[in-house]
Design an enzyme around this catalytic site. Structure first.
Site, short mmCIF file in Angstrom:
data_model
loop_
_atom_site.label_atom_id
_atom_site.label_comp_id
_atom_site.label_asym_id
_atom_site.label_seq_id
_atom_site.Cartn_x
_atom_site.Cartn_y
_atom_site.Cartn_z
N ASP A 13 0.84 -1.20 0.00
CA ASP A 13 0.00 0.00 0.00
C ASP A 13 0.87 1.26 0.00
OD1 ASP A 13 -2.84 0.91 0.39
OD2 ASP A 13 -1.98 1.85 2.17
N GLU A 53 14.83 -14.50 0.19
CA GLU A 53 15.34 -15.56 1.08
C GLU A 53 14.42 -16.78 1.06
OE1 GLU A 53 15.41 -13.99 5.00
OE2 GLU A 53 16.80 -12.37 4.49
C1 NOJ Z 1 -4.54 2.81 -0.88
C2 NOJ Z 1 -5.66 1.85 -0.62
O1 NOJ Z 1 -5.93 1.14 -1.79
C3 NOJ Z 1 -6.81 2.66 -0.13
O2 NOJ Z 1 -7.99 1.90 -0.06
C4 NOJ Z 1 -6.44 3.25 1.21
O3 NOJ Z 1 -7.49 4.09 1.64
C5 NOJ Z 1 -5.16 4.06 1.11
N1 NOJ Z 1 -4.13 3.42 0.37
C6 NOJ Z 1 -4.62 4.35 2.48
O4 NOJ Z 1 -4.10 3.19 3.06
#
Ligand code: NOJ
Length: 568
Positions: A232, A280
């Protein structure tokens, strides 16, 4: 690969009978070719009747994904979380949220998936934690300048009394990216940075303690047997030293480019470190970047040979229904990712964007979520959108590389545009006072069975977002085995994609009338008529997005076995 039912303690674990197929000289690296299906756990299948999807629900429905013909499943977060941002606000990275089940449930799900030949990628959220994470709670209790606060980005405010935020950065969800805390003595205190919701404080990735913690979290899940991570906000961890003001006024609608808060070079050493960890382990573990950053040749830096394996191709996702723009973004993608030796990926929908059926129906993007409201020009024409969405999907699935599907698109689900305000849960909606609808409309729980409560989503009929009544006709059991259904189109496409080796192929553009776009990949010609007058496409038909009798109508894609007469 680890037998998931019995988490291994060593870092290199033997393959087991229930693991997905190992890479062999004949079997290509799945990290370059896989069709990866995104499960949004809250909305996939609810086994308890709470109205919120859960991990046993996923386990019980995995057969449907094997039947669909995907190679891997990416699960959005299921970690312990207050659910302020639907699980992207994690309070414990080593546990399952009770609303989703237990670690034992997870192990059983992983085991079943591997037994079906499906790989499992889990979401990792390193840019921020929940404000309920013990680290952040400790930071709030500690004094300015303390080691507890150093894990996050606490700063003194500007202005005579520190009453102004430390800089001008905006939150992606609306409003400023800073919130002021009250110190232990009750006085107005420092500010902390949150590029997303105020419940998601950003970590300070210059701190070795933060890096070491995530090394350990990765190993925790790798040891359990996961096949990789979707990472993310992979463009956000490093901030420009000194946190300087942005010299422009970024709006969430503009493409994100490198700036003081996004795309800083410092992120790459983190990804090299993570790559050394996944390397790894046996079993070809994958790292996938959610790096929402433009342009494509800049995004390609995230998938250099010693960094991640794939990055989501958001420029492709955001391209409209235009032959020229589509051809250009595909050429750009293949060139940009190819230049660093990475596969391109392709994606049309996910949990953050209006479903592509509805986006394409409108002819314009609604990146912040669409809904009925005073500003709304009218409801999207659902059936024309589904027709175009199917054509777009079939066009995408012929391309070489890896492709992502978002749950429900195989059913042709449109965006749920008329959710009542009181049902909306995306923090974007509240943070903008309703000016931006947010992402709830693409997150409505799936319809499985036409005649069951909540269309089979939950045994009690509960559903955390209301399902449109006409989804009865879109339920999976109403489409499975029905010739011409969207589900059968996806199944056919995935079968033919595999049978014809399209994922490992390469494309050449074909001559077609203006308003259409076509390419050949190996023996398969993929022809899409976007808005040209109907024209003949000869050859043996392998798949079509709408009924096809040799003449291709607008908003239709067909796959035919290559006819030499067509080669351009
Ligand atoms: C991207 C994620 O796909 C989204 O759903 C989220 O709100 C934001 N990052 C923050 O983590």
């Amino acid at each position: 690969m680890t037998d998931a039912a019995a988490p291994a303690t060593s870092q290199t674990t033997p393959a087991t009978a229930s693991s997905p197929a190992a890479r062999t000289p004949e079997a290509p690296d799945w990290r370059r070719t896989a069709v990866i299906y995104q499960v949004y756990p809250r909305s996939f299948a609810d086994s308890t009747g709470s109205g919120v999807g859960d991990i046993p629900g996923i386990t019980a429905r995995l057969d449907a994904l094997a039947d669909l013909g995907v190679d891997a499943v990416w699960l959005s977060p299921f970690y312990r979380s207050p659910q302020k941002d639907a699980g992207y606000d994690v309070s414990d990275f080593r546990d399952i949220d009770p609303s989703f089940g237990t670690l034992a449930d997870f192990d059983a799900m992983l085991d079943k998936a591997h037994g079906l030949g499906l790989r499992i990628i889990v979401d990792m959220v390193p840019n921020h934690t929940s404000d309920q994470h013990p680290w952040f709670q400790a930071a709030l209790a500690a004094a300015p300048g303390s080691p507890e606060r150093a894990r996050y980005l606490f700063r003194d405010g500007r202005g005579e009394h520190g009453e102004l935020p430390p800089n001008n950065w905006p939150s992606v969800f609306g409003g400023p990216a800073w919130t002021r805390v009250t110190e232990a003595d009750g006085s107005p205190g420092q500010w902390y940075l949150h590029l997303f919701d105020s419940s998601q404080p950003d970590l300070d990735w210059t701190q070795e303690e933060v890096r070491a913690e995530f090394d350990d979290v990765l190993r925790f899940w790798l040891d359990r047997g996961v096949d990789g991570f979707r990472v993310d906000v992979a463009h956000g961890l490093a901030k420009a030293p000194g946190l300087p003001d942005l010299d422009h006024d970024p709006t969430a609608d503009a493409p994100t480019v490198q700036s003081a808060c996004w795309g800083q070079d410092g992120v790459h050493e983190v990804w090299r470190r993570w790559r050394r960890i996944t390397d790894e382990y046996d079993g070809d573990r994958a790292l996938v970047a959610e790096a929402w950053i433009y342009p494509l040749d800049f995004m390609a830096r995230w998938v250099r040979p010693d960094e991640m394996h794939q990055a989501f191709n958001f420029p492709y996702m955001e391209t409209g229904w235009s032959p020229a723009q589509m051809r250009s973004v595909i050429d750009e993608s293949l060139a940009a990712f190819g230049a660093v030796g990475a596969p391109s990926t392709w994606v049309l929908s996910n949990h953050d964007i209006v479903r592509h059926t509805t986006r394409l129906a409108q002819g314009v993007d609604y990146p912040q979520g669409h809904g009925v409201g005073p500003e709304t020009p009218g409801l999207p024409d659902v059936e024309s959108g589904i027709r175009r969405g199917r054509a777009a999907t079939l066009f995408m699935l012929g391309l070489p590389g890896s492709a992502y599907l978002y749950q429900g698109e195989e059913l042709g689900l449109p965006e749920a545009v008329d959710l009542p305000p009181e049902a909306r849960q995306d923090p974007t909606f509240a943070r903008t006072g309703g000016a931006r609808y947010g992402r709830d409309g693409c997150r409505v729980p799936l319809p499985w069975e036409a005649d069951s409560p909540a269309f089979g989503f939950s045994p009690t009929g509960e559903s955390w977002l209301p399902q449109p009544a006409d989804w009865r006709t879109r339920a999976r059991d109403a489409q499975r085995g029905r010739p011409g259904s969207t589900l059968e189109m996806y199944r056919t496409a995935l079968r033919e994609r595999r049978a014809n080796g399209l994922a490992t192929g390469s494309i050449a553009w074909l001559e077609v009338p203006e308003g259409a776009l076509a390419y050949v990949n190996g023996d398969v010609a993929v022809v899409t008529n976007m808005f040209a007058a109907p024209f003949a496409v000869p050859g043996e038909v392998l798949a079509s997005s709408a009924p096809f009798g040799g003449t291709l109508a607008p908003d239709t894609t067909v796959w035919v076995r290559r006819d030499d007469a067509m080669a351009g």
